[in-house]
Scaffold this motif. Structure first.
Motif, PDB file in Angstrom:
ATOM      1  N   ALA A  11      -0.606 -28.616  14.616  1.00 52.64           N
ATOM      2  CA  ALA A  11      -0.675 -27.458  15.527  1.00 52.64           C
ATOM      3  C   ALA A  11      -1.073 -27.841  16.948  1.00 52.64           C
ATOM      4  N   SER A  12      -0.793 -29.091  17.328  1.00 48.99           N
ATOM      5  CA  SER A  12      -1.125 -29.539  18.686  1.00 48.99           C
ATOM      6  C   SER A  12      -0.051 -29.152  19.698  1.00 48.99           C
ATOM      7  N   GLY A  13       1.177 -28.917  19.217  1.00 44.54           N
ATOM      8  CA  GLY A  13       2.292 -28.648  20.123  1.00 44.54           C
ATOM      9  C   GLY A  13       3.231 -29.827  20.269  1.00 44.54           C
ATOM     10  N   LYS A  14       3.017 -30.858  19.468  1.00 48.16           N
ATOM     11  CA  LYS A  14       3.843 -32.067  19.523  1.00 48.16           C
ATOM     12  C   LYS A  14       5.325 -31.751  19.325  1.00 48.16           C
ATOM     13  N   ARG A 139      -6.225 -25.121  17.648  1.00 45.92           N
ATOM     14  CA  ARG A 139      -5.279 -25.519  16.600  1.00 45.92           C
ATOM     15  C   ARG A 139      -5.513 -24.716  15.316  1.00 45.92           C
ATOM     16  N   GLU A 140      -6.772 -24.493  14.991  1.00 40.43           N
ATOM     17  CA  GLU A 140      -7.087 -23.687  13.806  1.00 40.43           C
ATOM     18  C   GLU A 140      -6.502 -22.284  13.948  1.00 40.43           C
ATOM     19  N   GLU A 141      -6.666 -21.702  15.127  1.00 31.61           N
ATOM     20  CA  GLU A 141      -6.160 -20.346  15.359  1.00 31.61           C
ATOM     21  C   GLU A 141      -4.639 -20.304  15.247  1.00 31.61           C
ATOM     22  N   ARG A 147       1.275 -19.772  11.330  1.00 30.47           N
ATOM     23  CA  ARG A 147       1.798 -20.299  10.063  1.00 30.47           C
ATOM     24  C   ARG A 147       1.284 -19.533   8.853  1.00 30.47           C
ATOM     25  N   GLY A 148       0.414 -18.549   9.100  1.00 26.06           N
ATOM     26  CA  GLY A 148      -0.039 -17.688   8.011  1.00 26.06           C
ATOM     27  C   GLY A 148      -0.977 -18.343   7.018  1.00 26.06           C
ATOM     28  N   ARG A 151      -7.878 -19.344   6.704  1.00 29.84           N
ATOM     29  CA  ARG A 151      -8.696 -20.126   7.636  1.00 29.84           C
ATOM     30  C   ARG A 151      -9.286 -21.371   6.965  1.00 29.84           C
ATOM     31  N   GLU A 152      -9.708 -21.228   5.716  1.00 26.01           N
ATOM     32  CA  GLU A 152     -10.305 -22.371   5.015  1.00 26.01           C
ATOM     33  C   GLU A 152      -9.285 -23.492   4.833  1.00 26.01           C
ATOM     34  N   GLU A 153      -8.045 -23.108   4.501  1.00 26.66           N
ATOM     35  CA  GLU A 153      -6.994 -24.122   4.334  1.00 26.66           C
ATOM     36  C   GLU A 153      -6.686 -24.788   5.672  1.00 26.66           C
ATOM     37  N   ALA A 154      -6.658 -23.990   6.740  1.00 34.20           N
ATOM     38  CA  ALA A 154      -6.408 -24.545   8.071  1.00 34.20           C
ATOM     39  C   ALA A 154      -7.478 -25.572   8.431  1.00 34.20           C
TER      40      ALA A 154
END
Length: 201
Positions: A11-14, A139-141, A147-148, A151-154
Motif C-alpha cells: 500500500a505504498s503506491g509502488k 498504508r494501514e488506512e 482493499r477492504g 484492521r488487524e489483518e492490515a
C-alpha cells in the motif's frame, strides 16, 4: 541498458508509479505477474509447494490456493522463508529472460517492479533502486479503505515486511507518497526524468 529496481511496502503506491512509468515508455517487469507464472499448474515450484504444505495448497482445478498459502506464510516467518526459497529462483529465471528480450530490443531502461526486493537480497542486481514509501498509518488506512481488509489483518501484513526505515537507508532514490495522487504523479515524473538522464549519461 539501465536496470532499475522499483520497490515499496504494501500500500505504498509502488504499483501506481510502475503504471505511470509504463505510460511514459518504460519496460516494466512485474514480479507479482512472474510469481504467478512461476507457480502455474505443472511448474516445479507448485509441485514443491504442494510437497511442503500438502494438497490443501491447491484448489479444485489444481491451481495454487493463494488464500490458503497466504494464511500460512503471513503467520509463520519460517514458512515465508521456505516459500521464498521455492519461488524466488523460478521468478529470477523468468526475469532474466525478460532482461534478455529487452536488451535485444535495445531498451534504454528496464524497471523490475519487485515488492520484496530488499528481503530477497536483490539490490546488487540493479543499477538504481527506487523505493516508494508512505507512513505506516497511511498504508494501514489504505489497506482498510481501498482493499477492504480488517484492521488487524492490515497491521499483520505491514508487520510481516521489512520496516521502511531500513529500506530507505539502502535505496538510491525515495519517492514519497504521503499526499494526493497528483503529488505522487509529479514526484514519479521527476524520478523518471532523473533515470532517463542517468541512462543517457
Amino acid at each position: 541498458m539501465l536496470k532499475v529496481g522499483l520497490t515499496g511496502n504494501i500500500a505504498s503506491g509502488k504499483s501506481s508509479v510502475a503504471r505511470l512509468w509504463q505510460q511514459l515508455g518504460a519496460t516494466v517487469i512485474d514480479a507479482d505477474l512472474l510469481a504467478r507464472q512461476a507457480v502455474e499448474p505443472g511448474t516445479p515450484a507448485l509441485e514443491a509447494i504442494t510437497q511442503e504444505w500438502g494438497s490443501r495448497m491447491r484448489d479444485e482445478q489444481g491451481a495454487l490456493d493463494r488464500a490458503a498459502l497466504r494464511e500460512i506464510v503471513f503467520r509463520d516467518p519460517d514458512a515465508r522463508e521456505r516459500l521464498e526459497q521455492i519461488v524466488h529462483p523460478a521468478v529470477r529465471a523468468l526475469r532474466d529472460a525478460e532482461y534478455r528480450d529487452a536488451e535485444e530490443r535495445g531498451e534504454r531502461i528496464v524497471v523490475a517492479d519487485i515488492p520484496l526486493l530488499f528481503e530477497a537480497g536483490l539490490v546488487g542486481e540493479f543499477d538504481v533502486v527506487v523505493l516508494v514509501d508512505a507512513p505506516e498509518a497511511v498504508r494501514e488506512e489504505r489497506l482498510v479503505r481501498d482493499r477492504g481488509l480488517e484492521r488487524e489483518e492490515a497491521r499483520r501484513m505491514i508487520a510481516a515486511q521489512m520496516p521502511s526505515e531500513l529500506k530507505r537507508a539502502r535505496a538510491n532514490l525515495v519517492i514519497e507518497n504521503r499526499g494526493t495522487r497528483d503529488e505522487l504523479e509529479a514526484r514519479a515524473r521527476e524520478a523518471w526524468q532523473a533515470l532517463l538522464e542517468r541512462a543517457d549519461g
